[in-house]
Design a protein around this motif. Structure first.
Motif, mmCIF file in Angstrom:
data_model
loop_
_atom_site.group_PDB
_atom_site.id
_atom_site.type_symbol
_atom_site.label_atom_id
_atom_site.label_comp_id
_atom_site.label_asym_id
_atom_site.label_seq_id
_atom_site.Cartn_x
_atom_site.Cartn_y
_atom_site.Cartn_z
ATOM 1 N N LEU A 61 0.828 -1.208 0.000
ATOM 2 C CA LEU A 61 0.000 0.000 0.000
ATOM 3 C C LEU A 61 0.861 1.255 0.000
ATOM 4 O O LEU A 61 0.440 2.306 -0.463
ATOM 5 C CB LEU A 61 -0.933 0.012 1.216
ATOM 6 C CG LEU A 61 -2.090 -0.970 1.183
ATOM 7 C CD1 LEU A 61 -2.831 -0.988 2.517
ATOM 8 C CD2 LEU A 61 -3.057 -0.636 0.064
ATOM 9 N N GLU A 95 -12.097 -3.632 7.381
ATOM 10 C CA GLU A 95 -13.118 -2.881 6.667
ATOM 11 C C GLU A 95 -13.547 -3.642 5.426
ATOM 12 O O GLU A 95 -12.764 -3.833 4.519
ATOM 13 C CB GLU A 95 -12.590 -1.490 6.288
ATOM 14 C CG GLU A 95 -12.625 -0.532 7.453
ATOM 15 C CD GLU A 95 -11.300 0.145 7.694
ATOM 16 O OE1 GLU A 95 -10.268 -0.368 7.212
ATOM 17 O OE2 GLU A 95 -11.309 1.182 8.378
ATOM 18 N N LEU A 96 -14.792 -4.064 5.434
ATOM 19 C CA LEU A 96 -15.320 -4.776 4.281
ATOM 20 C C LEU A 96 -16.462 -3.958 3.713
ATOM 21 O O LEU A 96 -16.819 -2.930 4.263
ATOM 22 C CB LEU A 96 -15.797 -6.167 4.732
ATOM 23 C CG LEU A 96 -14.624 -7.017 5.202
ATOM 24 C CD1 LEU A 96 -14.906 -7.622 6.550
ATOM 25 C CD2 LEU A 96 -14.299 -8.079 4.190
ATOM 26 N N TYR A 97 -17.009 -4.426 2.586
ATOM 27 C CA TYR A 97 -18.103 -3.665 1.971
ATOM 28 C C TYR A 97 -19.370 -3.852 2.805
ATOM 29 O O TYR A 97 -19.987 -4.911 2.778
ATOM 30 C CB TYR A 97 -18.303 -4.101 0.521
ATOM 31 C CG TYR A 97 -17.100 -3.796 -0.325
ATOM 32 C CD1 TYR A 97 -16.808 -2.479 -0.653
ATOM 33 C CD2 TYR A 97 -16.240 -4.785 -0.755
ATOM 34 C CE1 TYR A 97 -15.692 -2.166 -1.408
ATOM 35 C CE2 TYR A 97 -15.119 -4.480 -1.507
ATOM 36 C CZ TYR A 97 -14.856 -3.167 -1.825
ATOM 37 O OH TYR A 97 -13.744 -2.859 -2.565
ATOM 38 N N PHE A 109 -13.733 -10.937 -3.392
ATOM 39 C CA PHE A 109 -12.294 -11.137 -3.278
ATOM 40 C C PHE A 109 -11.842 -12.407 -3.984
ATOM 41 O O PHE A 109 -10.724 -12.473 -4.486
ATOM 42 C CB PHE A 109 -11.871 -11.117 -1.813
ATOM 43 C CG PHE A 109 -12.196 -9.801 -1.173
ATOM 44 C CD1 PHE A 109 -11.681 -8.632 -1.703
ATOM 45 C CD2 PHE A 109 -13.056 -9.712 -0.093
ATOM 46 C CE1 PHE A 109 -11.999 -7.400 -1.168
ATOM 47 C CE2 PHE A 109 -13.370 -8.482 0.462
ATOM 48 C CZ PHE A 109 -12.837 -7.328 -0.080
ATOM 49 N N MET A 112 -11.207 -11.638 -7.465
ATOM 50 C CA MET A 112 -9.942 -10.940 -7.698
ATOM 51 C C MET A 112 -8.767 -11.903 -7.701
ATOM 52 O O MET A 112 -7.733 -11.635 -8.306
ATOM 53 C CB MET A 112 -9.722 -9.856 -6.643
ATOM 54 C CG MET A 112 -10.732 -8.746 -6.771
ATOM 55 S SD MET A 112 -10.325 -7.335 -5.762
ATOM 56 C CE MET A 112 -9.085 -6.537 -6.755
ATOM 57 N N GLU B 136 -14.014 4.063 -1.611
ATOM 58 C CA GLU B 136 -13.182 2.959 -1.123
ATOM 59 C C GLU B 136 -12.160 3.472 -0.107
ATOM 60 O O GLU B 136 -11.806 2.777 0.836
ATOM 61 C CB GLU B 136 -12.420 2.307 -2.286
ATOM 62 C CG GLU B 136 -13.316 1.793 -3.385
ATOM 63 C CD GLU B 136 -13.507 0.284 -3.350
ATOM 64 O OE1 GLU B 136 -13.112 -0.336 -2.345
ATOM 65 O OE2 GLU B 136 -14.062 -0.249 -4.318
ATOM 66 N N GLU B 139 -14.012 4.470 3.185
ATOM 67 C CA GLU B 139 -14.497 3.279 3.880
ATOM 68 C C GLU B 139 -13.346 2.382 4.346
ATOM 69 O O GLU B 139 -13.549 1.482 5.140
ATOM 70 C CB GLU B 139 -15.407 2.447 2.968
ATOM 71 C CG GLU B 139 -16.721 3.097 2.611
ATOM 72 C CD GLU B 139 -17.658 3.159 3.797
ATOM 73 O OE1 GLU B 139 -17.787 2.153 4.511
ATOM 74 O OE2 GLU B 139 -18.240 4.231 4.017
ATOM 75 N N GLY B 140 -12.166 2.596 3.778
ATOM 76 C CA GLY B 140 -11.021 1.764 4.156
ATOM 77 C C GLY B 140 -10.913 0.490 3.349
ATOM 78 O O GLY B 140 -9.967 -0.267 3.501
ATOM 79 N N THR B 141 -11.880 0.239 2.459
ATOM 80 C CA THR B 141 -11.850 -1.002 1.679
ATOM 81 C C THR B 141 -10.758 -0.982 0.611
ATOM 82 O O THR B 141 -10.438 -2.018 0.048
ATOM 83 C CB THR B 141 -13.215 -1.242 1.002
ATOM 84 O OG1 THR B 141 -13.667 -0.009 0.430
ATOM 85 C CG2 THR B 141 -14.231 -1.712 2.004
ATOM 86 N N ILE B 142 -10.201 0.196 0.368
ATOM 87 C CA ILE B 142 -9.104 0.303 -0.604
ATOM 88 C C ILE B 142 -7.959 -0.635 -0.206
ATOM 89 O O ILE B 142 -7.262 -1.173 -1.051
ATOM 90 C CB ILE B 142 -8.603 1.772 -0.694
ATOM 91 C CG1 ILE B 142 -7.702 1.985 -1.905
ATOM 92 C CG2 ILE B 142 -7.879 2.218 0.567
ATOM 93 C CD1 ILE B 142 -8.450 2.399 -3.118
ATOM 94 N N LYS B 143 -7.799 -0.856 1.118
ATOM 95 C CA LYS B 143 -6.726 -1.721 1.592
ATOM 96 C C LYS B 143 -6.937 -3.160 1.127
ATOM 97 O O LYS B 143 -5.982 -3.873 0.843
ATOM 98 C CB LYS B 143 -6.655 -1.685 3.123
ATOM 99 C CG LYS B 143 -6.234 -0.321 3.636
ATOM 100 C CD LYS B 143 -6.210 -0.272 5.143
ATOM 101 C CE LYS B 143 -7.581 -0.458 5.725
ATOM 102 N NZ LYS B 143 -7.695 -0.072 7.123
ATOM 103 N N LEU B 145 -8.727 -3.929 -1.551
ATOM 104 C CA LEU B 145 -8.716 -3.905 -3.010
ATOM 105 C C LEU B 145 -7.294 -3.944 -3.559
ATOM 106 O O LEU B 145 -7.004 -4.626 -4.536
ATOM 107 C CB LEU B 145 -9.416 -2.620 -3.458
ATOM 108 C CG LEU B 145 -9.981 -2.578 -4.860
ATOM 109 C CD1 LEU B 145 -11.007 -3.672 -5.039
ATOM 110 C CD2 LEU B 145 -10.595 -1.220 -5.125
#
Lengths: 314, 330
Positions: A61, A95-97, A109, A112, B136, B139-143, B145
């Motif tokens: 990241l 953190e999920l959707y 996921f 992906m 994203e 919400e933090g979901t970028i991590k 993704l």
């Protein structure tokens, strides 16, 4: 489990001279460590020590300013896809959707990853014990459930290394114990390595084979829990009179360190325990009354506090 | 390729589950009947005022009104030019016996696109596009993704392609819903009604040399094509803003301000010619079709198309450059 035998094992994660600077601020400086196949590696440090920055670099990241990270032999920068196939991670909060169900999240996921069979998803749902709620929206989940869904998500691609950032944050004591047992089972059953960060040594000491302690972005120590425990039992408390004379003597000894006066006639120092009888005889020779000698049992938490200067209090 | 399709599927599912399309449809279902009613009322009032439902009389009346205004000496020069052009156009319609406002669902659809193209349609696009990346991040979901074995540019491209699909669907829905609702009041016929187009603005006067008639369906197709183009441009700019700004409300604010600024500038910045480079001044592409006088000197169909395309391209490049290099700090 001794360290020596582990050296021969496969290295799953290898970090060398990892550095991250933002502007003039150095967040992480020259971190180097290895994580071996099948071990639980604790990554400890007070809040703000650079744990999360390091983890974000491990999972791609954040781009490091210097140094290398290789996961399963793949460099995170140059072979990003291959390296990411080897790991599953939860960075900070799971953190999920929230607008989708747990099942839909896992489907997202798995798409992906490309080739996760449906049975694998079912298997993981069972493993994290979410069968009953998997078709509910994540919005309605408790933190513990989100945490477990996060783990299921991380395990989808059968990674060799699981990276968990403060997995016990916000959980109640029962939840923490549950998490601990879960991780232990995971390691036993899947021969997975776990990299786990925490600001509380007590929460992970029973779990980890080895720990790294960092502070202000720098590595303080990497050692096995055993070594840490050993270094924690060399404290000795002396009840002596007159204390200042005894103090002067103790300070003159080469293998005695960190002498300090606790109370009027109490001294605390660090020394090899097998030297106690020799020192006692020497003190008596000098007409110092020795009323008591006691090795002090230091908890790992105290040691951790000591190493990090007490900043571990969260 | 299969991997990419799966990524697009993922993104489409997210937007669908966030009920974005449902919100757009709801807005259309609430607002279009209101517009239809307003249109209906306008026709009614005109008929009442003139005492006849003959459109020729109405058009004649409009021309007389315009002439009267032109005779007043206090009108600014720009405004006078525009009125003249307007009048010439109306005269052209009258002479060729074409009713420019013949009621019917297709006419409504056409006018709806003509009026919505600079603000309403872009707003609908923003509902879908604005939080596609910033959502994203907040919400933090970028991590989740970006820690998959997929390159960042591919993830962003899948988001972009999904946005294009949703924009296309949105334009289609605008057409279908407005047609269905308007038809209830005005009737569903009128696809073949002739419409004038091909006006060329030259040095402040309207060149009618290339004016020709096209059936309305063809005109609608062109108008919706331009509407789609404008939507893609606004969508791409929103997409970039969504990459650059973590907070969705802030991104929304920036896009809204820039869109509305375009409207305001076209209103009174006629002296400041450079304003034509601002993207939101160029959104009224359908005006070139119908022969409206452009708000600024130097605006032509080709200038606006090239200008908007340049904005979109630049936004696209910036979005990808930033996203693929960015540190996801929190």
């Amino acid at each position: 489990m001794s360290v020596m035998s582990e050296q021969a094992q496969d290295v799953v994660l290898s970090v060398r001279d990892l550095t991250k600077k933002i502007g003039k601020k150095t967040l992480v400086e020259d971190l180097s460590f290895d994580v071996y196949q099948g071990e639980v590696f604790g990554f400890l440090g007070p809040n703000g020590a650079g744990k999360t920055t390091t983890i974000r670099m491990l999972v791609g990241l954040i781009r490091p300013t210097g140094g290398t990270i290789s996961i399963g032999g793949y460099d995170v920068r140059s072979s990003f896809r291959e390296a990411m196939r080897e790991i599953g991670s939860i960075v900070e909060n799971p953190e999920l959707y929230s607008f989708m169900t747990g099942w839909e999240n896992l489907k997202q996921f798995s798409r992906m990853l490309g080739d996760v069979p449906e049975e694998r998803i079912h298997e993981l749902v069972r493993l994290v014990n979410l069968e009953k709620r998997i078709h509910d929206r994540v919005k309605t989940y408790s933190l513990g459930m989100k945490q477990r869904l996060g783990i299921a998500q991380a395990l989808l691609g059968k990674p060799r290394l699981l990276i968990l950032d403060e997995p016990t944050n916000g959980l109640d004591p029962a939840g923490i114990r549950e998490m601990r047992e879960f991780i232990r089972n995971l390691v036993e059953q899947e021969n997975i390595s776990v990299f786990i960060s925490s600001h509380l040594l007590s929460e992970v000491q029973m779990l980890c084979d080895r720990v790294a302690i960092i502070q202000h972005g720098k590595m303080i120590t990497v050692s096995t829990i055993e070594e840490l425990v050993n270094s924690a039992i060399d404290k000795v408390e002396w009840t002596v009179r007159p204390a200042d004379k005894a103090r002067r003597f103790l300070e003159s000894q080469e293998d005695i360190r960190e002498v300090r006066q606790e109370e009027e006639d109490k001294l605390i120092c660090r020394m090899p325990p097998d030297r106690i009888s020799f020192i006692v005889s020497k003190l008596v020779e000098q007409d110092i009354e020795v009323d008591g000698v006691r090795p002090v049992v230091v908890t790992l938490e105290d040691l951790f506090m000591e190493l990090t200067g007490g900043e571990g209090i969260a | 390729m299969r991997e990419f399709l799966r990524l697009v599927w993922n993104e489409a599912e997210k937007i669908y589950r966030k009920k974005r399309l449902a919100i757009v449809i709801l807005i259309l279902l609430v607002l279009i009947p209101m517009f239809v009613y307003a249109q209906y009322k306008e026709v009614q009032t005109l008929v009442e005022r003139l005492g006849t439902s003959d459109w020729r009389v109405a058009l004649q009346q409009q021309i007389i009104d315009t002439q009267n205004r032109l005779n007043s000496s206090r009108i600014p020069e720009d405004w006078r030019n525009w009125l003249k052009i307007r009048m010439e156009q109306q005269q052209y319609y009258l002479e060729h016996d074409i009713n420019p406002n013949a009621p019917g669902a297709p006419t409504f659809v056409r006018e709806f696109m003509e009026r919505g193209i600079n603000l309403f349609i872009p707003l609908l696009v923003m509902i879908v596009a604005i939080d596609i990346v910033s959502g994203e991040r907040s919400e933090g979901t970028i991590k989740l993704l970006l820690t998959r074995p997929v390159r960042r540019w591919k993830i962003l491209l899948s988001k972009y392609v999904t946005m294009l699909l949703y924009i296309s669907l949105l334009i289609l829905l605008v057409g279908i819903i407005s047609y269905l609702i308007a038809g209830v009041v005005f009737g569903y016929s009128g696809w073949n009604m002739p419409v004038l187009t091909g006006f060329v603005v030259e040095n402040g006067s309207l060149n009618t040399e290339f004016v020709h008639l096209v059936p309305q369906w063809k005109y609608i197709l062109m108008a919706f094509g331009l509407g789609w183009f404008v939507s893609v441009v606004v969508g791409t700019i929103s997409f970039m803003v969504s990459v650059l700004i973590r907070s969705t409300p802030a991104a929304m604010g920036i896009m809204l301000a820039s869109l509305i600024a375009g409207g305001i500038l076209s209103e009174f910045a006629t002296a400041w010619e450079q304003a034509k480079y601002i993207y939101s001044v160029n959104l009224d592409l359908t005006d070139y079709l119908s022969g409206q006088m452009p708000p600024l000197e130097g605006l032509t169909m080709s200038f606006s198309l090239i200008n908007l395309a340049a904005w979109a391209l630049a936004s696209f490049v910036v979005a990808f450059m930033v996203f693929t290099r960015q540190d996801m700090l929190n």
